[in-house]
Design a protein around this motif. Structure first.
Motif, PDB file in Angstrom:
ATOM      1  N   ILE A 122       0.841  -1.204   0.000  1.00  0.00           N
ATOM      2  CA  ILE A 122       0.000   0.000   0.000  1.00  0.00           C
ATOM      3  C   ILE A 122       0.873   1.251   0.000  1.00  0.00           C
ATOM      4  N   SER A 123       1.904   1.262   0.826  1.00  0.00           N
ATOM      5  CA  SER A 123       2.798   2.414   0.894  1.00  0.00           C
ATOM      6  C   SER A 123       3.516   2.634  -0.437  1.00  0.00           C
ATOM      7  N   MET A 124       4.022   1.559  -1.031  1.00  0.00           N
ATOM      8  CA  MET A 124       4.729   1.675  -2.306  1.00  0.00           C
ATOM      9  C   MET A 124       3.790   2.132  -3.417  1.00  0.00           C
ATOM     10  N   THR A 125       2.581   1.618  -3.430  1.00  0.00           N
ATOM     11  CA  THR A 125       1.614   2.023  -4.446  1.00  0.00           C
ATOM     12  C   THR A 125       1.324   3.510  -4.327  1.00  0.00           C
ATOM     13  N   GLN A 126       1.132   3.972  -3.122  1.00  0.00           N
ATOM     14  CA  GLN A 126       0.876   5.401  -2.907  1.00  0.00           C
ATOM     15  C   GLN A 126       2.077   6.240  -3.334  1.00  0.00           C
ATOM     16  N   THR A 127       3.283   5.774  -3.041  1.00  0.00           N
ATOM     17  CA  THR A 127       4.493   6.489  -3.439  1.00  0.00           C
ATOM     18  C   THR A 127       4.616   6.542  -4.956  1.00  0.00           C
ATOM     19  N   LEU A 128       4.389   5.420  -5.628  1.00  0.00           N
ATOM     20  CA  LEU A 128       4.494   5.373  -7.086  1.00  0.00           C
ATOM     21  C   LEU A 128       3.445   6.245  -7.761  1.00  0.00           C
TER      22      LEU A 128
END
Length: 142
Positions: A122-128
């Motif tokens: 979830i964190s990586m998706t939001q960052t990307l």
């Protein structure tokens, strides 16, 4: 979507190759590991763990690693096995008219049940989603 299997050992080899190609001497007395830790602002213990094949899933560490290597975060995420190429493409270029779902819904649909893996995804998706599209140099390090 099937996740491409990337092992911590494969990530360690990739990272080792990245560091040696940038002049860090990773030999027993080379000092390169400590120098990279200092240069990247990643703790020496964490660098040692990654180079030892013990994985890296902390989003902050992977972001620091990408910055230190002057690579897009997405490349590091794929190499670390956090995302596969298909997931990255879906996040970066959602097709017109495709139904939009939240990162939480995506994690559920992908069957990511482990709490830590789910938080990382979830964190990586939001960052990307916040990164500029490919080909846009905005926000890139020179």
């Amino acid at each position: 979507m099937e996740r491409t299997s990337r092992t911590p050992e494969q990530f360690a080899k990739w990272l080792r190759d990245q560091l040696t190609s940038r002049g860090y001497d990773l030999g027993p007395r080379g000092g390169g590991q400590g120098k990279f830790a200092k240069d990247s602002k990643i703790s020496g213990a964490t660098v040692s763990r990654m180079l030892g094949g013990h994985g890296a899933t902390d989003t902050r560490v992977l972001a620091l690693l990408a910055e230190a290597l002057h690579l897009p975060l997405s490349d590091v995420l794929v190499r670390a096995g956090i995302l596969d190429e298909g997931e990255l493409k879906a996040v970066r270029q959602p097709e017109l008219g495709a139904r939009r779902i939240t990162p939480e819904q995506a994690a559920t649909e992908l069957g990511i049940e482990d709490d830590q893996a789910r938080r990382v995804f979830i964190s990586m998706t939001q960052t990307l989603q916040r990164q500029p599209p490919p080909g846009n140099d905005e926000g890139r390090l020179a």
